[in-house]
Design an enzyme around this catalytic site. Structure first.
Site, PDB file in Angstrom:
ATOM      1  CG  ASP A  45      -2.173  -0.761   1.081  1.00  0.00           C
ATOM      2  OD1 ASP A  45      -2.354  -1.391   0.021  1.00  0.00           O
ATOM      3  OD2 ASP A  45      -3.002  -0.748   2.015  1.00  0.00           O
ATOM      4  CG  ASP A  46       0.205   3.812   2.202  1.00  0.00           C
ATOM      5  OD1 ASP A  46      -0.977   3.823   1.826  1.00  0.00           O
ATOM      6  OD2 ASP A  46       0.532   3.616   3.387  1.00  0.00           O
ATOM      7  CG  HIS A  89      -4.750   6.312   2.548  1.00  0.00           C
ATOM      8  ND1 HIS A  89      -3.721   5.472   2.916  1.00  0.00           N
ATOM      9  CD2 HIS A  89      -4.456   7.527   3.093  1.00  0.00           C
ATOM     10  CE1 HIS A  89      -2.838   6.158   3.656  1.00  0.00           C
ATOM     11  NE2 HIS A  89      -3.265   7.405   3.767  1.00  0.00           N
TER      12      HIS A  89
END
Length: 310
Positions: A13-14, A134
């Site tokens: 993620d991210d 998110h």
């Protein structure tokens, strides 16, 4: 369970948060430890991330962000219900508070989600095969309906539903964080029908809350996978043909590897947060690339893949 075929999507993620996060995720991908990434298009290094994904052929989806940093939709950067008094998104908890008070304009939520899909398309040259939220904003009340509509409109098939088997038994998670996780879980249960109605799919099993940051270890990932698979196969009635032993089960493991951010570089408009600057990111990276984790996958008939391989 020896013959059970497990398809494991390990999602970093991210991606796009900062150059050091990008580098860490790419290193994990090249080591065969991450098989999929989720891009923050409002991240300060999003364009760089998209280039890296293209260069290394990394399967990439969209990590829709309504809670950290700045909107990508120009119109919403001034005077929008999605912003706090400082002109940034409300934050992980602030977003939830504003939503519960009825302060968020859902047409602005839709506008921003669509702008993020469009920007993803612009950066990568394709639509995202999967899209999640998110800080798990996509399963929140009201937002879940808008999110599902956007996915359906763009023909995005896959998402993430963060319901983690065995979460309640994880006594190493501090109470305040556990409260947040249980909230995410409840929101996720209430989202299943909505996503199903819109024809959206997700893997059979989600893992990632119990294995985050300092809690990640090789044994912790093993036992989370083994326990989840055992629970799943016990629940699913086996069709007469083929036998249960020959079924395929899909899992998404959410991870956050990277080299720690060094301020002021990074973030989504406000600079990097504490988790991003902490050693926990590096700890995840170092754990994920351990050879014993990879060999465990092999002995367990676990095949790493991405959403487009499902």
């Amino acid at each position: 369970l020896r013959m059970l075929q497990v398809k494991l999507i390990v999602t970093g993620d991210d991606f796009g948060y900062c150059p050091r996060r990008n580098q860490g995720i790419v290193d994990c991908f090249l080591a065969g430890a991450v098989s999929n990434v989720s891009l923050l298009v409002n991240g300060s290094a999003a364009a760089d991330a998209a280039k890296l994904a293209r260069r290394y052929n990394i399967p990439i989806g969209l990590h829709a962000n309504l809670s950290e940093g700045s909107p990508v939709c120009e119109v919403l950067r001034t005077n929008s219900s999605l912003l706090n008094q400082d002109g940034f998104f409300h934050g992980k908890m602030g977003f939830r508070t504003a939503l519960s008070k009825g302060l968020l304009n859902m047409s602005e939520v839709k506008q921003e989600l669509k702008a993020q899909v469009e920007l993803f398309h612009e950066l990568t040259g394709h639509l995202p095969p999967h899209m999640d939220g998110h800080q798990h904003v996509h399963v929140l009340p009201e937002v879940r309906h808008i999110f599902a509509e956007v996915l359906e409109e763009y023909g995005i098939k896959y998402t993430r539903v963060p319901i983690e088997p065995g979460l309640h038994k994880c006594d190493w998670i501090p109470p305040s964080l556990m409260d947040f996780y249980l909230g995410v879980e409840e929101d996720s249960f209430n989202t299943v029908d909505v996503f199903t109605r819109h024809g959206i799919r997700w893997p059979d099993i989600y893992i990632g809350l119990s294995t985050m940051g300092k809690n990640m270890s090789v044994s912790n990932i093993w036992s989370a996978i083994d326990a989840a698979v055992a629970e799943f196969t016990a629940k699913v009635p086996s069709p007469a043909q083929p036998t249960a032993e020959h079924r395929t089960v899909t899992i998404e493991l959410m991870v956050h590897p990277g080299y720690p951010s060094v301020p002021p570089v990074g973030g989504c408009g406000e600079g990097p947060d504490d988790f991003s600057q902490s050693w926990e990111r590096l700890h995840e990276l170092q754990t994920l690339i351990k050879p014993e984790l990879q060999s465990h996958y092999k002995t367990r008939n676990i095949q790493l893949c991405s959403f487009k391989d499902l």
